[in-house]
Design an enzyme around this catalytic site. Structure first.
Site, PDB file in Angstrom:
ATOM      1  N   ASP A   1     -10.766   1.812  -3.625  1.00  0.00           N
ATOM      2  CA  ASP A   1     -11.286   1.454  -2.302  1.00  0.00           C
ATOM      3  C   ASP A   1     -12.806   1.381  -2.326  1.00  0.00           C
ATOM      4  OD1 ASP A   1      -8.980   1.043  -0.940  1.00  0.00           O
ATOM      5  OD2 ASP A   1      -8.962   2.957   0.125  1.00  0.00           O
TER       6      ASP A   1
ATOM      7  N   ASP B   1       0.830  -1.212   0.000  1.00  0.00           N
ATOM      8  CA  ASP B   1       0.000   0.000   0.000  1.00  0.00           C
ATOM      9  C   ASP B   1       0.867   1.266   0.000  1.00  0.00           C
ATOM     10  OD1 ASP B   1      -2.375   1.463   0.144  1.00  0.00           O
ATOM     11  OD2 ASP B   1      -3.226   0.153   1.683  1.00  0.00           O
TER      12      ASP B   1
END
Ligand code: GLA
Length: 693
Positions: free
Chosen positions: A495, A438
C-alpha cells in the site's frame, strides 16, 4: 541395501539415498554432478560416524525425520490418533516411480496405518525443484505438523536470509548467522501476511547478489506457513516448511503445499532469476500481454464515488497513457466508509443510480479496460448478509475485529456459492476485465480449510470468467505466494506508493518476483502513507521498473509533472514487450545509499539499469555502478534515458552526461559506469543495447 535417486539438470543435482528401505535423505545438493558419477559411494560416504555421547546409529535427516529413529531435532511429522495418543511411525519403502524429472516415493507404516508419499520434481526450463509431501491414514488422525520434503543446508553455509515486514514495508530481509538450535517461524495469521513472506535463502557470509552459493526456498501457500531452520548438535542442518502448526484438521488425507527450492553458485541473482522465470512461465496463467498501464482510483477518491469525478479522472488517466481503469472500494452496498457493507456485493444505487454501465461505457470508450474491487472473504456486521447469516462468520462471536470487519467461513459450500453468485451477477452483466481481490485482516483462527475454500472459489470464477485477470491484494502485500499466483496475474506489492520505500520493497521482492506480476503505481505528490513529497521523475521511473500504474488524482498534476509522467509511460510502453520478460538482477552497490538493478532482456540484446539515490551519499562523488548479467565479450551502446535531468550543480563532464558510449560487458561488470552527480531522491536510468557479439 542402498537405493539412490538423482534429480537434476545441467545446473544442479539433488541425490537421495535410502538405506535398508528406510526414508531417504538428501546426500548431495549442489552444482550438477558429472555424468557417470556413481551414487552409491556418495550414499555410503554420507553415513555419519559415531563417537562418545551419541546413540549408536545416527538417524538420517531424511525427507521426513522420524521420532521413531531417535532423530535429535525437529521431526518432519507430528501426528496423533483420533483419541490424541501420539503416533511414532517407522516408514519402510513401498514403491517408487521415476519418469523424467519427477520421482514419487511411497513409504508405509502398516502398524500405524500410515502412508507417506514424497512427490519430487525439477522443472527443466527454470531449474526449480518442486517438492510435496502427502500423508494418508486408514483411520482418522490429527496432524499437528507435516513438513514438505525436508532439505539439508550444507555445512559450508553459515548465514540465512529470512523475510519479515509490515503494512507499507513488505519483504524486509533479515540476514542471520546459522547457529545451533532451531530458528522457527510459525505464522499464525492465517494468511501469507506482510510479516511472513514464506521464503528463506541459506548462503555463506561471502554470498552477494552476483557471487557465491545460495540455496533458496519458497513455500507456495496462502494460509500461513511454518519454517524450521535447524542446526543439530552434531552439526547437520535441516530446513523444513509446512502449513502453520495445527492448521490441518482431523482426517485421513493431508498434503503440504509445494515447496520450491533451487541452488545456485552465482549469488542471490542466480536463485532470484530462476524464481522470477518460474513465476512467469510456470505459475501465472493467462496474463494479459502486453501488460496494460494500470490506473487505480483508491488514493484519488477513497469512498467518495461521484460519476462525474470518476469520468474526468478517467479522461486524465487515459491522456497520461493508462489502459486499464480500476474502480476500487466503495461501489457496493452502502459503503461510505470501512464500517459497513462487506458481503453485500450489489451496486450502490445512491452512487450509481443507473448502475455501473455509464462509467464502464465511458472508460471503455477511452480505450481502457474496466476493473473492479472485491473483498469476497470479508463481512461487516452492518450488512444485509450478516443480518441474514450471522452463522457464516469464521471464529467465535466475541473475537477481536480487524478493520471493523469479520471473516466468512470459506470452508462452507453455501458461503462460496453465495459469493460466486453475487460476484457472477456483476461480472457477468458488465464489460469487466479485471478484479482486484483484497483481504484486509488476519484470520481469527488458523485453518487450512479456509485457504482451500478460497482457492476453490478463485478456481470456479476463473473457469466462469476466463477473460478476467485477478490481482491479489491484502492491505498491500499480505497475500503474495505461489499458491495465490497460480490463480492471479498480479500482486499489489504494498500500500506504500512512496517511491523511496517502493525502491527498497521492489528490490527485495525481486528475489522471488518478476516485474510482470509486480504492481507499482505512481502515487499522489504528498504520499498518503508516509507524508513525503517526492518528485515525479523518481515516482514515475520507480513504477516503470515493474508493472506500471498510477494511483493519484491525475487532476492534481502540474503540466510539468504530467509531461514527465507521460514521457516515462511512453518509454515503458515502448519497452514493455521485452521488460516484462526480462531477468531482474540486483546490483551490489559500493554506496549503501544507492539501490540499483539491471533488467536484462531474454535474448540478451538489451538491458535497462536503474540506480536510485535513496539518501545523500557519505562521499561527495558517485562511485561507479557495477552491472551484472552481461556478456563480458560483447560491446554495448550505453545511454542515459533521463540525461536531461542532470542538475546544474553537476559541473563536470563525465562522458554519459553529454553522449552515449560503447563499452564491453567486461568493463561494465568489472569497473562499472560512472554516473553524473545528482541530488538524493533521484534516479538514473541507463539503457544498453548490444552492438556486437
Ligand atoms: C486495502 C488495499 C487498498 C485499497 C483498500 C480499500 O487497504 O490494500 O489498495 O484497495 O483496501 O479499502
Amino acid at each position: 541395501m542402498i537405493k539412490t535417486w538423482h534429480l537434476g539438470d545441467d545446473r544442479q543435482s539433488l541425490v537421495l539415498a535410502s538405506h535398508d528401505g528406510r526414508l531417504p535423505e538428501v546426500v548431495y545438493w549442489g552444482l550438477a554432478l558429472p555424468d557417470g558419477e556413481a551414487l552409491e559411494p556418495l550414499a555410503a560416504a554420507a553415513i555419519m560416524d559415531v563417537t562418545g555421547g551419541m546413540v549408536d546409529e545416527n538417524a538420517p535427516t531424511s525427507l521426513s525425520p522420524e521420532a521413531s529413529r531417535t532423530f535429535p531435532g525437529q521431526t518432519g511429522l507430528t501426528v496423533r490418533d483420533a483419541d490424541g495418543a501420539v503416533l511414532r511411525p517407522n516408514f519402510v519403502i513401498h514403491s517408487e516411480e521415476q519418469s523424467g524429472n519427477q520421482i514419487i516415493l511411497t513409504f508405509v507404516d502398516t502398524e500405524c496405518g500410515l502412508t507417506i508419499i514424497f512427490d519430487l520434481s525439477l522443472t527443466a526450463e527454470t531449474s526449480l525443484l518442486r517438492l510435496q509431501t502427502r500423508l494418508q491414514s486408514k483411520d482418522d488422525i490429527i496432524v499437528d505438523w507435516l513438513a514438505a520434503p525436508v532439505l539439508p543446508a550444507p555445512a559450508h553455509t553459515n548465514e540465512m536470509i529470512e523475510f519479515s515486514g509490515r503494512w507499507c514495508s513488505e519483504f524486509q530481509t533479515c540476514r542471520l548467522p546459522v547457529a545451533p538450535g532451531a530458528r522457527v517461524r510459525d505464522n499464525r495469521t492465517g494468511r501469507t501476511d506482510h510479516a511472513h513472506f514464506p521464503g528463506l535463502i541459506v548462503c555463506s557470509k561471502a554470498t552477494s547478489n552476483t557471487a557465491g552459493d545460495a540455496y533458496a526456498f519458497h513455500y507456495g501457500w496462502s494460509g500461513g506457513h511454518k519454517m524450521v531452520a535447524e542446526e543439530l548438535a552434531d552439526g547437520r542442518r535441516q530446513v523444513q516448511f509446512g502449513h502453520a502448526t495445527s492448521s490441518m484438521a482431523k482426517g485421513k488425507s493431508f498434503e503440504t503445499a509445494p515447496l520450491y527450492a533451487t541452488f545456485s553458485d552465482s549469488g542471490f541473482n542466480g536463485t532470484a532469476v530462476r524464481f522470477q522465470r518460474h513465476v512467469r512461465t510456470q505459475i501465472v496463467r493467462d496474463a494479459r500481454t502486453p501488460r496494460p498501464v494500470h490506473y487505480n482510483c483508491w488514493e484519488a477518491i477513497y469512498f467518495d464515488h461521484k460519476l462525474e469525478d470518476l469520468k474526468s479522472i478517467a479522461d486524465r488517466a487515459a491522456e497520461l497513457g493508462a489502459e486499464r481503469f480500476v474502480l476500487d472500494d466503495g461501489w457496493f452496498g452502502r459503503r461510505d466508509d470501512d464500517t459497513t457493507s462487506l458481503g453485500d456485493w450489489t451496486i450502490d444505487p445512491r452512487k450509481y443510480p443507473n448502475g455501473l454501465t455509464p462509467l464502464i461505457d465511458h472508460v471503455t470508450s477511452l480505450g481502457m479496460e474496466f476493473g473492479i474491487w472485491y473483498e469476497p472473504e470479508m463481512i461487516n456486521e452492518d450488512s444485509d448478509l450478516y443480518r441474514a447469516h450471522p452463522e457464516w462468520v469464521l471464529g467465535p462471536a466475541d473475537q477481536t475485529r480487524g478493520r471493523q470487519q469479520l471473516v466468512l467461513d470459506m470452508a462452507r459450500r453455501d458461503v462460496r456459492d453465495y459469493l460466486f453468485d453475487q460476484m457472477s451477477a456483476v461480472l457477468g452483466a458488465h464489460k469487466i476485465g479485471y478484479v482486484k481481490w483484497d483481504h484486509n485482516r488476519v484470520l481469527p483462527i488458523v485453518d487450512a480449510a479456509q485457504t482451500d475454500g478460497v482457492y476453490e472459489l478463485f478456481d470456479r470464477l476463473r473457469v466462469a470468467f476466463p477473460h478476467i485477470e485477478f490481482e491479489s491484494c491484502s492491505s498491500g502485500g499480505g497475500r503474495i505466494d505461489f499458491g495465490i499466483l497460480e490463480r492471479t496475474q498480479r500482486v499489489w506489492l504494498s500500500d506504500s506508493n512512496d517511491a523511496l520505500e517502493r525502491q527498497r520493497i521492489q528490490h527485495d521482492a525481486a528475489l522471488f518476483l518478476p516485474a510482470s506480476v509486480t504492481g507499482s503505481h505512481v502515487g499522489p505528490r504528498h504520499c498518503h502513507t508516509s507524508g513525503r513529497v517526492i518528485g515525479m521523475s523518481l515516482r514515475a521511473w520507480t513504477a516503470a521498473q515493474r508493472h506500471m500504474g498510477f494511483e493519484m488524482d491525475p487532476r492534481e498534476l502540474t503540466p510539468q509533472e504530467a509531461e514527465t509522467l507521460k514521457a516515462v509511460t511512453q518509454w515503458w510502453k515502448a519497452n514493455r514487450d521485452w521488460l516484462m520478460s526480462a531477468d531482474i538482477l540486483r546490483l551490489d552497490t559500493v554506496d549503501p545509499a544507492v539501490i540499483a538493478e539491471i533488467q536484462v532482456a531474454e535474448d540478451d540484446q538489451k538491458f535497462a539499469a536503474f540506480a536510485a539515490l535513496a539518501r545523500p551519499s557519505d562521499q561527495i562523488l558517485p562511485y561507479p555502478v557495477r552491472l551484472a548479467g552481461l556478456d563480458p565479450q560483447a560491446f554495448y551502446r550505453i545511454s542515459l534515458a533521463n540525461r536531461d535531468e542532470a542538475h546544474h550543480l553537476s559541473r563536470g563532464a563525465p562522458l554519459l552526461k553529454s553522449q552515449d558510449m560503447s563499452v564491453s560487458g567486461q568493463y561494465l561488470m568489472s569497473h562499472g559506469l560512472t554516473l553524473p552527480w545528482r541530488f538524493p531522491e533521484t534516479i538514473w536510468v541507463i539503457e544498453g543495447q548490444r552492438v556486437s557479439a
